[in-house]
Design an enzyme around this catalytic site. Structure first.
Site, mmCIF file in Angstrom:
data_model
loop_
_atom_site.group_PDB
_atom_site.id
_atom_site.type_symbol
_atom_site.label_atom_id
_atom_site.label_comp_id
_atom_site.label_asym_id
_atom_site.label_seq_id
_atom_site.Cartn_x
_atom_site.Cartn_y
_atom_site.Cartn_z
ATOM 1 N N GLY A 10 3.207 -9.412 -5.028
ATOM 2 C CA GLY A 10 3.131 -8.890 -3.655
ATOM 3 C C GLY A 10 3.730 -9.871 -2.671
ATOM 4 C CG ASN A 37 7.143 -6.934 -2.344
ATOM 5 O OD1 ASN A 37 5.923 -6.851 -2.249
ATOM 6 N ND2 ASN A 37 7.954 -6.416 -1.439
ATOM 7 C CD GLU A 170 -3.359 -3.423 16.952
ATOM 8 O OE1 GLU A 170 -2.850 -3.301 15.827
ATOM 9 O OE2 GLU A 170 -3.469 -4.509 17.544
ATOM 10 C CD GLN A 318 -5.278 -15.544 14.339
ATOM 11 O OE1 GLN A 318 -5.766 -16.576 14.741
ATOM 12 N NE2 GLN A 318 -5.466 -14.402 14.949
HETATM 13 C C1 FAD Z 1 -1.183 -0.656 11.479
HETATM 14 C C2 FAD Z 1 -1.905 -1.940 11.125
HETATM 15 C C3 FAD Z 1 -2.149 -2.872 12.120
HETATM 16 C C4 FAD Z 1 -2.802 -4.067 11.788
HETATM 17 N N1 FAD Z 1 -3.004 -4.978 12.773
HETATM 18 C C5 FAD Z 1 -3.572 -6.150 12.474
HETATM 19 C C6 FAD Z 1 -3.717 -7.152 13.473
HETATM 20 O O1 FAD Z 1 -3.371 -6.954 14.623
HETATM 21 N N2 FAD Z 1 -4.271 -8.348 13.109
HETATM 22 C C7 FAD Z 1 -4.670 -8.599 11.820
HETATM 23 O O2 FAD Z 1 -5.132 -9.686 11.535
HETATM 24 N N3 FAD Z 1 -4.547 -7.667 10.852
HETATM 25 C C8 FAD Z 1 -4.009 -6.461 11.141
HETATM 26 N N4 FAD Z 1 -3.861 -5.517 10.154
HETATM 27 C C9 FAD Z 1 -4.323 -5.835 8.796
HETATM 28 C C10 FAD Z 1 -3.293 -6.723 8.098
HETATM 29 O O3 FAD Z 1 -2.020 -6.153 8.217
HETATM 30 C C11 FAD Z 1 -3.654 -6.905 6.622
HETATM 31 O O4 FAD Z 1 -4.937 -7.501 6.563
HETATM 32 C C12 FAD Z 1 -2.630 -7.776 5.905
HETATM 33 O O5 FAD Z 1 -1.343 -7.202 5.965
HETATM 34 C C13 FAD Z 1 -2.980 -7.940 4.442
HETATM 35 O O6 FAD Z 1 -2.057 -8.844 3.891
HETATM 36 P P1 FAD Z 1 -1.828 -8.904 2.330
HETATM 37 O O7 FAD Z 1 -0.957 -10.084 2.055
HETATM 38 O O8 FAD Z 1 -3.110 -8.818 1.595
HETATM 39 O O9 FAD Z 1 -1.055 -7.572 1.966
HETATM 40 P P2 FAD Z 1 0.133 -6.774 2.648
HETATM 41 O O10 FAD Z 1 0.619 -7.457 3.853
HETATM 42 O O11 FAD Z 1 -0.354 -5.384 2.736
HETATM 43 O O12 FAD Z 1 1.262 -6.849 1.540
HETATM 44 C C14 FAD Z 1 1.123 -6.360 0.229
HETATM 45 C C15 FAD Z 1 2.489 -6.405 -0.423
HETATM 46 O O13 FAD Z 1 2.366 -6.036 -1.791
HETATM 47 C C16 FAD Z 1 3.340 -5.042 -2.099
HETATM 48 N N5 FAD Z 1 2.772 -4.192 -3.136
HETATM 49 C C17 FAD Z 1 1.724 -3.358 -3.043
HETATM 50 N N6 FAD Z 1 1.471 -2.783 -4.223
HETATM 51 C C18 FAD Z 1 2.379 -3.262 -5.090
HETATM 52 C C19 FAD Z 1 2.622 -3.053 -6.468
HETATM 53 N N7 FAD Z 1 1.865 -2.238 -7.204
HETATM 54 N N8 FAD Z 1 3.645 -3.713 -7.029
HETATM 55 C C20 FAD Z 1 4.438 -4.560 -6.297
HETATM 56 N N9 FAD Z 1 4.244 -4.796 -4.999
HETATM 57 C C21 FAD Z 1 3.223 -4.161 -4.400
HETATM 58 C C22 FAD Z 1 3.583 -4.316 -0.791
HETATM 59 O O14 FAD Z 1 4.860 -3.680 -0.804
HETATM 60 C C23 FAD Z 1 3.502 -5.470 0.208
HETATM 61 O O15 FAD Z 1 4.737 -6.123 0.337
HETATM 62 C C24 FAD Z 1 -3.223 -4.317 10.455
HETATM 63 C C25 FAD Z 1 -2.966 -3.362 9.457
HETATM 64 C C26 FAD Z 1 -2.312 -2.180 9.782
HETATM 65 C C27 FAD Z 1 -2.025 -1.163 8.715
#
Ligand code: FAD
Length: 406
Positions: A10, A37, A170, A318
């Site tokens: 990811g 990814n 938002e 963060q």
């Molecule tokens: C509309 C929206 C607004 C938000 N606003 C805020 C905010 O203002 N402040 C805040 O702190 N948080 C916010 N969040 C929450 C925040 O975005 C998430 O907590 C954060 O993105 C999670 O990060 P992560 O690294 O776990 O995963 P993600 O950023 O979701 O990334 C996961 C990655 O894994 C990849 N992936 C998924 N499944 C697979 C698979 N099976 N095989 C290969 N790749 C895969 C995806 O393509 C992606 O690139 C918001 C979320 C949304 C949807």
């Protein structure tokens, strides 16, 4: 001695940040690094609601991964993770299988199954860049059709947003900014458009300070958003939704229902047999899974509890950045043969909720409340700070947010 294979699954906030830290801290002679990814790009999930409303171009939300990683140092595979075998130290991808010595799971969130009839079939969800672009196109298509049909169909101009938490609010803020432009483009009176938010709690943004909630409600309502609290969505049909409030059912004709209430951790962790709590892996203080010393988890797949209150931290970009820094440091320690790992002590984090590009609310430095343009500046600083961390000043100048007043 054989170099260890470090595999990161990811390239979201957690996975990409971990990779960037590792490519800086571990030289080629110490370890191989592989990043997997689903797409060739990273998307800023915290900006998806803007892409969905159409207030930001989707190209600003995505960042080509090749542009921010060192491709001589990191082997980048575009493929979908199907399952993880932590006993055999293997990851099954759609096209191939890879082996690891140290694994980082950063597969993020996906939509949670909700038991509302018709929701999965007929509602839109903001879950990734593709789904956000679909919402933008669908909105525009319905506005475009409105004046092309003999019989005016109000359901094309009614937009229902389910849920009153951060993502929904938002998105509503962005819609309030976007609709006047769509009305102008398609020659539709703004008075004809209805944006209705349905929230089951007594208030939107429950858990936030009441003054901040009041400010957010005023900001949205003054721009024409109808907020219906204490109402539960009962059914979503192809051309309408039904909600219930105080025992009374109300049907709203609409072609556009966006469900933005809640996601869950990527189900790959559960189906791969990891022990989960609310779908997430409850990590140790050093960000490893309870059962495997060679598997780290970052971001929305990790459940981390506050040391004092034992309450889980909610997904927060963060904190995810802090997690990635600890994970990268601990992997370096393991590669160097050390067994004593660093523990994550999350630092203070600021909460800012945007209400469109020029309005926001938030709390910083624990309890200092911010409203309006000050909160907007803070939100954009946080967004730009993240870009700086992954791609330096060049990326900030290319994709950064500087529009506070217009
Ligand atoms: C509309 C929206 C607004 C938000 N606003 C805020 C905010 O203002 N402040 C805040 O702190 N948080 C916010 N969040 C929450 C925040 O975005 C998430 O907590 C954060 O993105 C999670 O990060 P992560 O690294 O776990 O995963 P993600 O950023 O979701 O990334 C996961 C990655 O894994 C990849 N992936 C998924 N499944 C697979 C698979 N099976 N095989 C290969 N790749 C895969 C995806 O393509 C992606 O690139 C918001 C979320 C949304 C949807």
């Amino acid at each position: 001695m054989r170099k260890p294979n470090i595999v990161i699954l990811g390239a979201g906030y957690g996975g990409l940040m971990t990779t960037i830290q590792l490519q800086k801290s571990l030289s080629e002679k110490h370890a191989n690094i592989t990043l997997v990814n689903m797409h060739h790009y990273h998307y800023q999930s915290t900006w998806l609601h803007e892409a969905a409303a159409g207030t930001i171009n989707h190209n600003n939300v995505r960042i080509m991964i090749q542009n921010v990683i060192n491709s001589k140092r990191v082997n980048f595979i575009v493929d979908k993770v199907v399952s993880i075998d932590p006993e055999g130290k293997k990851v099954k991808l759609r096209e191939t299988q890879i082996e690891y010595d140290i694994l980082v799971i950063g597969l993020g969130f996906e939509e949670a199954a909700v038991r509302i009839p018709g929701l999965a079939e007929h509602a839109f969800m903001i879950k990734n860049l593709d789904s956000s672009m679909l919402i933008r196109e669908h909105l525009e298509y319905n506005f475009a059709l409105y004046n092309n049909e003999m019989e005016k169909n109000q359901s094309r101009l009614n937009i229902v947003v389910g849920g009153g938490e951060f993502t929904s609010v938002e998105f509503l803020g962005e819609l309030a900014n976007r609709i006047p432009q769509l009305c102008e483009d398609y020659d539709i009176s703004k008075a004809r458009v209805r944006i209705i938010n349905i929230e089951s709690e007594k208030t939107i943004l429950s858990g936030l300070d009441q003054q901040l909630i009041d400010y957010a409600m005023n900001s949205l309502e003054s721009r024409g958003i109808e907020i219906v609290t204490g109402a539960s969505l009962k059914e979503c049909k192809p051309g309408s939704v039904i909600y219930e409030k105080n025992g009374k059912k109300v049907e709203i004709p609409t072609m556009t229902t966006v469900w933005a209430a809640g996601g869950r951790a990527n189900s790959v962790v559960e189906t791969s047999g990891f022990e989960t709590n609310q779908g997430k892996i409850e990590v140790r203080d050093d960000m490893r899974t309870p059962d495997y010393d060679d598997v780290f988890v970052v971001g929305d797949c990790a459940l981390m509890k506050d040391v004092k209150t034992r309450k889980p931290f909610s997904g927060h970009a963060q904190i995810i950045i802090q997690q990635s820094e600890i994970v990268a440091r601990n992997i370096k320690k393991l590669v160097n043969g050390k067994t004593e790992l660093d523990k994550l002590k999350p630092n203070r984090f600021d909460t800012v909720v945007s209400l469109g590009y020029n309005d926001a609310i938030g709390t910083i430095m624990h309890n200092c409340k911010l409203y309006g343009w000050k909160a907007t500046v803070m939100k954009k600083l946080l967004d730009n700070r993240y870009l700086m961390k992954i791609g330096g000043l060049g990326l900030v100048l290319k994709k950064g947010k500087f529009n506070v007043f217009y």
